[in-house]
Structure formats: C-alpha cells, structure tokens
Design an enzyme around this catalytic site. Structure first.
Site, mmCIF file in Angstrom:
data_model
loop_
_atom_site.group_PDB
_atom_site.id
_atom_site.type_symbol
_atom_site.label_atom_id
_atom_site.label_comp_id
_atom_site.label_asym_id
_atom_site.label_seq_id
_atom_site.Cartn_x
_atom_site.Cartn_y
_atom_site.Cartn_z
ATOM 1 N N THR A 1 0.917 -1.132 -0.327
ATOM 2 C CA THR A 1 -0.052 0.065 -0.055
ATOM 3 C C THR A 1 0.932 1.168 -0.036
ATOM 4 O O THR A 1 1.936 1.062 0.578
ATOM 5 C CB THR A 1 -0.997 0.072 1.241
ATOM 6 O OG1 THR A 1 -1.730 -1.265 1.332
ATOM 7 C CG2 THR A 1 -1.872 1.177 1.368
ATOM 8 N N THR A 52 -2.125 2.058 6.386
ATOM 9 C CA THR A 52 -1.663 0.693 5.651
ATOM 10 C C THR A 52 -1.636 0.148 7.002
ATOM 11 O O THR A 52 -1.410 0.048 7.814
ATOM 12 C CB THR A 52 -0.330 1.038 5.218
ATOM 13 O OG1 THR A 52 0.118 -0.261 4.804
ATOM 14 C CG2 THR A 52 0.741 1.800 6.018
#
Lengths: 134, 165
Positions: A1, A52
C-alpha cells in the site's frame, strides 16, 4: 500500500491511498483502502490521514477517522496516531501504520508493525525512515 | 500556511535488499508532491502525484508491483479525498489500469458517487478515456515469486500476517 497526505498554502488538506491489497487474497476481497474513513480521511477542520496494514482490522476500527476523532479531542497527530494504532492492536489484534498532517501543519508517521517506509518535506527539509525511531 | 507533505510506502515487511529502493521511492514521491505545493499547487494534486510516483515504482504494493490474488491476478483499490469539502472518490478491484488513484479522482470529480468497483469501474474508466494496460505489465517478477511462495504457505495464516497489505 502507498499513501500521501498534504496541506497546501491555502490551508487545504487532502489524502490519497492506493494498494494491490493482501498477498494471495481471495478474488473480490476489498480491504480498507477504498473505504472512506478506513483507508484515508481528510477534513480541513482537523487534518488528513492515510493508513496501511491489515485491512480487515483497519476497517473494524475505521482507523483514519478514529485518528482525526482523537485530534478533534485535542491530541497531537503523533499521540492520536499512537492511541488509534494501539486501540486497533488491543481490540482486534491488527497491526498497521499511518501518516497524518494536521490543519496547523504538524505531521506524524507512526506504525505498530516493525517497518514502514515514509518520507516528509516541510520547510524544504526532507526526512525519511523505515524503522521505529528513525 | 507552509505546505507539508507526508507519504508512506506501506507497513509490510521490507527485506534488506529492498530498503534502499523503498527509501528512495518514498523520497521521490514526497519531493514530487512538495514541488507541486511549493509552486502553489493544491494538496489534492500533490497527494495524487505523489501516489502516482509510488504506483509506478515496482518496489511498492500498488500499481506496478501490486501483489497478486489467489488466481495470480492484480486487483487494485484506491481512494482520494479533498478536505475542503469532504468530497471523495474510490475504486476497488480494478485491473489493467496503471494508476488507480487517477481513476479514483475521476470518480470524485466526474460522478455523484463515492466508490465504483470491478466491471463498473472499468466501464467508467473506458468512458473517461483512461487507457488500459495489459495486466502483465503490472506484475513484477517479485510479486509473482511471492504469489507462488504464498500458495505453498497457504496453510499457515501467520505467513500472511508478515506481508501486510
């Protein structure tokens, strides 16, 4: 991410998050990233954040909005991030990381995982890190 | 207000051989966004372009370099949000799009919706003239190796936890 948060010279904040998801995920699985309040949130009154980590855990605690909630209550970006990440760890056993910028230009990059690559520029000063304490 | 940008490249495990690439990648992204801010650009443009830099960098799990699903395919998600008016756009389960964050911004600016997914997102991308790329161009050798390795480790959920999304 990957993700980014920013505040511009007009005082507007924004966030962006993008991901390939979880390794070997089930077809059709959607994690936190695309969900507003989980993968990111931005509000000029408070600040912006991008997250994330373990997506299902992030969604359970609505991590991005939770951080801004704590900032609304008076916490600094760093304290708000730590409280929210600790809540996610203790309540649902999830690990992750966040970046935050407040409406006054304070920022934080915090994570409960062992590592998170991050970088910031403020006052023309570049900082970056991967490990805790950097 | 002095402009500020912060970026992250994910909270997953970063192996020693990838440390330099990850660090330089987030640095490039932060500088890209900051230059936009310094020139009077908006926070929205800055975060979008910073994320594009990392989507195009195979060191990161987004865009080119995305991890693969159980069928060995790329399925990507993205979101963008403007703090000025709380508008937001997102896409999920998109394939064959090089920069999902740009598609998310189009959802925000060109529709009344918050999130488009899978085939609907693809149809919207086509309607907006967003170019499609062959799925293979988003798959790196590393993500392919990880996929194969994780298929073998499928019975050990803790292995998955080490490589958070």
């Amino acid at each position: 991410t990957v993700g980014a948060v920013a505040i511009d010279s007009a005082g507007n904040v924004a966030c962006a998050t993008s991901t390939g998801g979880l390794t070997n995920k089930r077809v059709g699985r959607v994690g936190d990233t695309a969900c507003i309040g989980s993968g990111g949130y931005a509000d000029n009154i408070v600040g912006a954040t991008s997250t994330t980590g373990h997506g299902e855990s992030i969604m359970k605690v609505v991590l991005a909005r939770l951080i801004l909630y704590h900032m609304e209550q008076g916490k600094s970006p760093e304290d708000a991030a730590d409280v929210a990440l600790n809540y996610m760890k203790t309540r649902v056993g999830g690990l992750g990381g966040v970046i935050v910028v407040s409406s006054s230009g304070d920022w934080a990059a915090r994570f409960s995982t062992k590592q998170m690559a991050w970088a910031t520029v403020k006052d023309d000063q570049l900082q970056s890190g991967i490990f805790t304490g950097e | 207000m002095k402009p500020v940008i912060v970026v992250h490249g994910g909270a997953g495990r970063i192996f020693k051989e990838r440390e330099n690439g990850s660090r330089s990648g987030v640095t490039r992204a932060a500088l890209k966004g900051y230059n936009i801010l310094k020139q009077g650009g908006s926070a929205l443009d800055a975060v979008e372009e910073a994320v594009v830099v990392m989507e195009n960098d195979p060191h990161f799990n987004a865009g080119c370099g995305s991890v693969l699903n159980e069928k060995g395919e790329v399925e990507m998600d993205a979101i963008i949000m403007d703090g000025k008016n709380l508008t937001s756009g997102a896409v999920s389960a998109v394939k064959c799009i090089a920069n999902p964050i740009k598609l998310a911004r189009l959802v925000m600016e060109k529709t009344d919706h918050m999130l488009l997914t899978d085939q609907g997102a693809l149809a919207f991308a086509r309607a907006m003239g967003v170019p499609e790329v062959p799925g293979e161009t988003l798959i790196t050798e590393r993500s392919l190796e990880r996929w194969k390795k994780n298929l073998e480790a499928d019975s050990n959920p803790q292995e998955f936890q080490k490589d958070l999304g």
